[in-house]
Design a protein around this motif. Structure first.
Motif, PDB file in Angstrom:
ATOM      1  N   LEU A 162       5.330 -45.028 -12.243  1.00  0.00           N
ATOM      2  CA  LEU A 162       5.531 -44.110 -11.124  1.00  0.00           C
ATOM      3  C   LEU A 162       6.091 -42.785 -11.619  1.00  0.00           C
ATOM      4  N   ALA A 163       7.095 -42.868 -12.508  1.00  0.00           N
ATOM      5  CA  ALA A 163       7.709 -41.659 -13.049  1.00  0.00           C
ATOM      6  C   ALA A 163       6.686 -40.843 -13.826  1.00  0.00           C
ATOM      7  N   LEU A 164       5.841 -41.526 -14.609  1.00  0.00           N
ATOM      8  CA  LEU A 164       4.791 -40.837 -15.380  1.00  0.00           C
ATOM      9  C   LEU A 164       3.839 -40.114 -14.438  1.00  0.00           C
ATOM     10  N   ALA A 165       3.442 -40.810 -13.363  1.00  0.00           N
ATOM     11  CA  ALA A 165       2.494 -40.229 -12.416  1.00  0.00           C
ATOM     12  C   ALA A 165       3.081 -38.979 -11.777  1.00  0.00           C
ATOM     13  N   VAL A 166       4.324 -39.093 -11.319  1.00  0.00           N
ATOM     14  CA  VAL A 166       4.956 -37.949 -10.651  1.00  0.00           C
ATOM     15  C   VAL A 166       5.149 -36.810 -11.639  1.00  0.00           C
ATOM     16  N   ALA A 167       5.634 -37.133 -12.850  1.00  0.00           N
ATOM     17  CA  ALA A 167       5.891 -36.101 -13.850  1.00  0.00           C
ATOM     18  C   ALA A 167       4.593 -35.409 -14.260  1.00  0.00           C
ATOM     19  N   ALA A 168       3.495 -36.161 -14.284  1.00  0.00           N
ATOM     20  CA  ALA A 168       2.215 -35.587 -14.696  1.00  0.00           C
ATOM     21  C   ALA A 168       1.712 -34.586 -13.668  1.00  0.00           C
ATOM     22  N   VAL A 169       2.031 -34.824 -12.407  1.00  0.00           N
ATOM     23  CA  VAL A 169       1.588 -33.924 -11.343  1.00  0.00           C
ATOM     24  C   VAL A 169       2.391 -32.625 -11.379  1.00  0.00           C
ATOM     25  N   LEU A 170       3.700 -32.744 -11.650  1.00  0.00           N
ATOM     26  CA  LEU A 170       4.564 -31.565 -11.662  1.00  0.00           C
ATOM     27  C   LEU A 170       4.474 -30.855 -13.018  1.00  0.00           C
ATOM     28  N   ARG A 171       5.005 -29.608 -13.072  1.00  0.00           N
ATOM     29  CA  ARG A 171       5.064 -28.913 -14.357  1.00  0.00           C
ATOM     30  C   ARG A 171       6.068 -29.626 -15.258  1.00  0.00           C
ATOM     31  N   PRO A 172       5.775 -29.785 -16.537  1.00  0.00           N
ATOM     32  CA  PRO A 172       6.693 -30.534 -17.395  1.00  0.00           C
ATOM     33  C   PRO A 172       7.971 -29.750 -17.718  1.00  0.00           C
ATOM     34  N   THR A 173       9.036 -30.041 -16.988  1.00  0.00           N
ATOM     35  CA  THR A 173      10.353 -29.488 -17.311  1.00  0.00           C
ATOM     36  C   THR A 173      11.354 -30.631 -17.201  1.00  0.00           C
ATOM     37  N   LEU A 174      12.563 -30.375 -17.694  1.00  0.00           N
ATOM     38  CA  LEU A 174      13.589 -31.418 -17.617  1.00  0.00           C
ATOM     39  C   LEU A 174      13.883 -31.770 -16.165  1.00  0.00           C
ATOM     40  N   PHE A 175      13.955 -30.727 -15.303  1.00  0.00           N
ATOM     41  CA  PHE A 175      14.279 -30.955 -13.898  1.00  0.00           C
ATOM     42  C   PHE A 175      13.217 -31.816 -13.217  1.00  0.00           C
ATOM     43  N   ASN A 176      11.935 -31.497 -13.512  1.00  0.00           N
ATOM     44  CA  ASN A 176      10.860 -32.277 -12.889  1.00  0.00           C
ATOM     45  C   ASN A 176      10.834 -33.713 -13.399  1.00  0.00           C
ATOM     46  N   ALA A 177      11.168 -33.876 -14.682  1.00  0.00           N
ATOM     47  CA  ALA A 177      11.249 -35.240 -15.226  1.00  0.00           C
ATOM     48  C   ALA A 177      12.334 -36.015 -14.487  1.00  0.00           C
ATOM     49  N   MET A 178      13.439 -35.319 -14.219  1.00  0.00           N
ATOM     50  CA  MET A 178      14.530 -35.921 -13.472  1.00  0.00           C
ATOM     51  C   MET A 178      14.066 -36.366 -12.085  1.00  0.00           C
ATOM     52  N   LEU A 179      13.364 -35.456 -11.392  1.00  0.00           N
ATOM     53  CA  LEU A 179      12.846 -35.783 -10.061  1.00  0.00           C
ATOM     54  C   LEU A 179      11.951 -37.008 -10.127  1.00  0.00           C
ATOM     55  N   ALA A 180      11.092 -37.032 -11.162  1.00  0.00           N
ATOM     56  CA  ALA A 180      10.138 -38.134 -11.294  1.00  0.00           C
ATOM     57  C   ALA A 180      10.875 -39.466 -11.433  1.00  0.00           C
ATOM     58  N   VAL A 181      11.938 -39.466 -12.238  1.00  0.00           N
ATOM     59  CA  VAL A 181      12.692 -40.715 -12.405  1.00  0.00           C
ATOM     60  C   VAL A 181      13.395 -41.088 -11.094  1.00  0.00           C
ATOM     61  N   CYS A 182      13.911 -40.058 -10.406  1.00  0.00           N
ATOM     62  CA  CYS A 182      14.604 -40.309  -9.131  1.00  0.00           C
ATOM     63  C   CYS A 182      13.699 -41.038  -8.140  1.00  0.00           C
ATOM     64  N   VAL A 183      12.441 -40.576  -8.059  1.00  0.00           N
ATOM     65  CA  VAL A 183      11.503 -41.162  -7.097  1.00  0.00           C
ATOM     66  C   VAL A 183      11.374 -42.660  -7.319  1.00  0.00           C
ATOM     67  N   SER A 184      11.388 -43.076  -8.598  1.00  0.00           N
ATOM     68  CA  SER A 184      11.205 -44.496  -8.856  1.00  0.00           C
ATOM     69  C   SER A 184      12.532 -45.245  -8.893  1.00  0.00           C
ATOM     70  N   TRP A 185      13.646 -44.523  -8.880  1.00  0.00           N
ATOM     71  CA  TRP A 185      14.919 -45.189  -9.105  1.00  0.00           C
ATOM     72  C   TRP A 185      15.731 -45.457  -7.827  1.00  0.00           C
ATOM     73  N   TRP A 186      15.598 -44.597  -6.794  1.00  0.00           N
ATOM     74  CA  TRP A 186      16.474 -44.734  -5.614  1.00  0.00           C
ATOM     75  C   TRP A 186      16.348 -46.080  -4.898  1.00  0.00           C
ATOM     76  N   PRO A 187      15.122 -46.694  -4.856  1.00  0.00           N
ATOM     77  CA  PRO A 187      15.043 -47.938  -4.090  1.00  0.00           C
ATOM     78  C   PRO A 187      15.963 -49.036  -4.621  1.00  0.00           C
TER      79      PRO A 187
END
Lengths: 329, 299
Positions: free
Chosen positions: B149-174
């Motif tokens: 999930l994190a890979l998918a989200v990160a791949a859609v967004l521009r590759p930055t540290l902040f976006n990587a963070m967002l990508a992990v958040c999406v898969s981590w909050w549940p």
């Protein structure tokens, strides 16, 4: 004397769901089944019963932890037959409860000050400036030292915890306190102290108590009137003196004869000897007819067919038994 | 008199909290391995904060090329050797700690409040429509493996540290929602919650003042244990190029770059990889200690 609380035809059924998927209701636990009584101002009504008789459920429905399946709860003439969250704030201010186990009824993460300030803040009893002095005053009423304010519930004794729970119930100056077996979770050594304190408080603040207990002998010295509950129904209701001198229902007679006594004088109070037999049936499959027909020594054929009606056999003395159906006063 | 009364509670509150802290730190320090974890964590954080002072060649952390000193194996001047552009691997690794820690702090800082609030609201209303909606949404996120999930989200967004963070958040909050949901749905049946309801306390009060304090020790434990895993997933994202972009050093990127020159230039890849292992290990040891300190005393 005016009635502060009137309960009419109160029912609380808990559905038994067969499986998680179908949600089909197979059966009901009839915890409280058609209970009616009233409580006068300044009175202590003892609601006595074995475990599983529905006495605690009755208390929980009255204070609004459960919503009733049917029936009315009139508090000072106002119908409050809904859960506490749907009741008006001024009613919640006047109806308080003391739970059985102070170990679970006080939030373990809070100190005594935080616990006592909840009702004071919710009902705006005092301004923020006077919060501490009001809490000190409450602790003083239940004879706890002021420095207990900053103790956690686990740091104080069981009896002291129950005193805190009583102080919390008193915080909003209620007129009715429901006491749900307030001493049964405590050491015998502190039970008397709690009871005496409760009685002092009742006199001092002119409170009405609905006193739930399984201890019949305790009620003898405490209650104005006593009601006996069995399988979700009230079997007999009478003024305390009358209740012990002239018990009518076979179940009441059985309970009174099973009270342990230590002297001949006490023994003489026991009119009829009925040996306690059997246990309370499950409230899922209540036998047809009178609920007590499995244990009753005087059972007749009628008792297995028809559930008796509540009858006032003497002024203020109600009994629900086929033996007394003709004795209406 | 009035003034003294007003001041007393704060002082008493503080001493009570101090006692609590002393008790917890005593329980924590009973286990030597937790202390090793704590010590390691302190070192990692110090290295990350003072990287420009500690790193032997701070300028190597940026766009720096020195082919004259390229591909030097570990030696006294370059303890971890240098990469094919002549950059000191040790300096770059120390700077890469910053991104990894930022990732962990950012992800856990964002994910905890979201997950906890969702879990509390759903748990407090357990059995209702709100519960069903919130928990089914979180189930959807849980159904996908978090890295995918994190890979998918990160791949859609521009590759930055902040976006990587967002990508992990999406898969981590549940996970936080699940944990808090379980706790809240059982705590809401406790007598002290019923007592608050009878008194007439608001839902807000009951959720945040009565239920939440009883969930905190489990939540803190999970936070402490999660740091290591968030660092790992962050390193995985930067390994495939979805994290911090060059020339800023990232542990995952360094491992990926170094892997191309294995086995000859082994130091370029192995040292950052070892640092990842060290970080995860220290945070997990530390997390275990926190868990032991916060779990109720067994009688």
């Amino acid at each position: 004397m005016s009635e502060i609380l009137t309960v009419k035809g109160l029912k609380k059924y808990f559905p038994i769901v067969s499986s998680t998927f179908s949600r089909r209701q197979v059966n009901y636990i009839k915890a409280v089944d058609n209970v009616s009584f009233f409580l006068n101002e300044g009175e202590i009504l003892g609601l006595v019963g074995e475990s599983g008789s529905g006495k605690s459920t009755t208390a929980y429905v009255i204070v609004g932890i459960y919503s009733p399946t049917a029936g009315d709860i009139l508090f000072k003439g106002r119908n409050i037959n809904v859960v506490a969250t749907k009741r008006p704030l001024e009613v919640k201010k006047e109806v308080a409860i003391v739970f059985q186990d102070p170990g679970t009824s006080l939030n373990p993460q809070h100190n005594i000050r935080e616990i006592l300030s909840v009702p004071l803040k919710v009902h705006k009893v005092v301004s923020k400036k006077h919060l501490n002095s009001k809490i000190e005053e409450l602790l003083d009423i239940v004879e706890l030292p002021k420095n207990y304010m900053y103790k956690q519930p686990r740091a104080i004794g069981g009896g002291e915890r129950q005193m805190v729970a009583i102080a919390r119930a008193l915080a909003t100056n209620p007129s009715l306190i429901v006491l749900d077996e307030p001493t049964s979770a405590l050491d015998v050594s502190v039970q008397a102290k709690i009871i005496n304190k409760l009685l002092d408080i009742q006199k001092e603040f002119q409170l009405s108590y609905l006193f739930i207990t399984h201890d019949l002998s305790l009620m003898r010295n405490v209650a104005t009137r006593i009601a006996i509950m069995y399988l979700g129904k009230i079997n007999e209701l009478a003024p305390a003196a009358e209740f012990f001198q002239n018990p009518l229902h076979p179940y009441t007679q059985m309970l009174i004869s099973s009270v342990p006594v230590v002297s001949k004088a006490e023994e003489s109070i026991k009119k009829k000897k009925i040996i306690s037999a059997g246990e309370i049936p499950s409230s899922v499959n209540i036998p047809p007819g009178c609920g007590f027909n499995t244990r009753c020594p005087f059972k007749k054929d009628l008792c297995f067919e028809v559930d008796p009606e509540m009858v006032e056999v003497m002024p203020g003395h109600y009994v629900r038994c086929h033996l007394y159906q003709g004795m209406r006063c | 008199m009035e003034v003294r009364k007003m001041k007393m509670p704060k002082a008493m509150d503080f001493s009570q909290k101090w006692d609590n802290f002393k008790r917890l730190s005593h329980k924590f320090s009973r286990s030597r391995i937790s202390l090793v974890g704590l010590f390691s964590v302190v070192i990692i954080i110090t290295l990350a904060i003072f990287a420009p002072l500690i790193a032997p060649y701070p300028e190597h952390a940026g766009a720096f090329v020195d082919y004259a000193h390229a591909s030097i194996p570990p030696c006294r001047e370059h303890l971890f050797g240098t990469d094919i552009m002549g950059r000191d691997v040790l300096s770059r690794t120390i700077f890469a700690l910053r991104g990894a820690l930022l990732m962990a702090i950012g992800v856990i800082g964002i994910v905890t409040p979201i997950g906890v609030i969702v879990g509390l609201v759903a748990g407090y209303n357990s059995g209702s429509l709100v519960d069903t909606i919130l928990m089914r949404i979180s189930d959807v996120f849980l159904a996908l493996p978090s890295l995918v999930l994190a890979l998918a989200v990160a791949a859609v967004l521009r590759p930055t540290l902040f976006n990587a963070m967002l990508a992990v958040c999406v898969s981590w909050w549940p996970w936080y929602a699940r944990l808090t949901y379980g706790l809240a749905s059982s705590i809401r049946n406790e007598t002290f919650v019923q007592a608050a309801q009878v008194i007439g306390a608001s839902h807000f009060h009951i959720i945040f003042k009565e239920v939440l304090p009883n969930c905190l020790s489990s939540i803190f434990t999970k936070m402490a244990l999660d740091v290591g895993w968030v660092i790992l997933i962050g390193a995985s994202l930067s390994f495939v190029g979805l994290g911090e972009q060059p020339p800023t050093p990232a542990l995952g990127t360094m491992v990926a770059d170094g892997a191309r020159y294995l086995p000859e230039l082994w130091w370029v890849c192995v040292f950052p990889a070892l640092v990842i292992v060290w970080m995860i290990l220290s945070f997990n040891l530390f997390g275990d200690g926190v868990r032991d300190a916060l779990s109720p005393e067994e009688a």
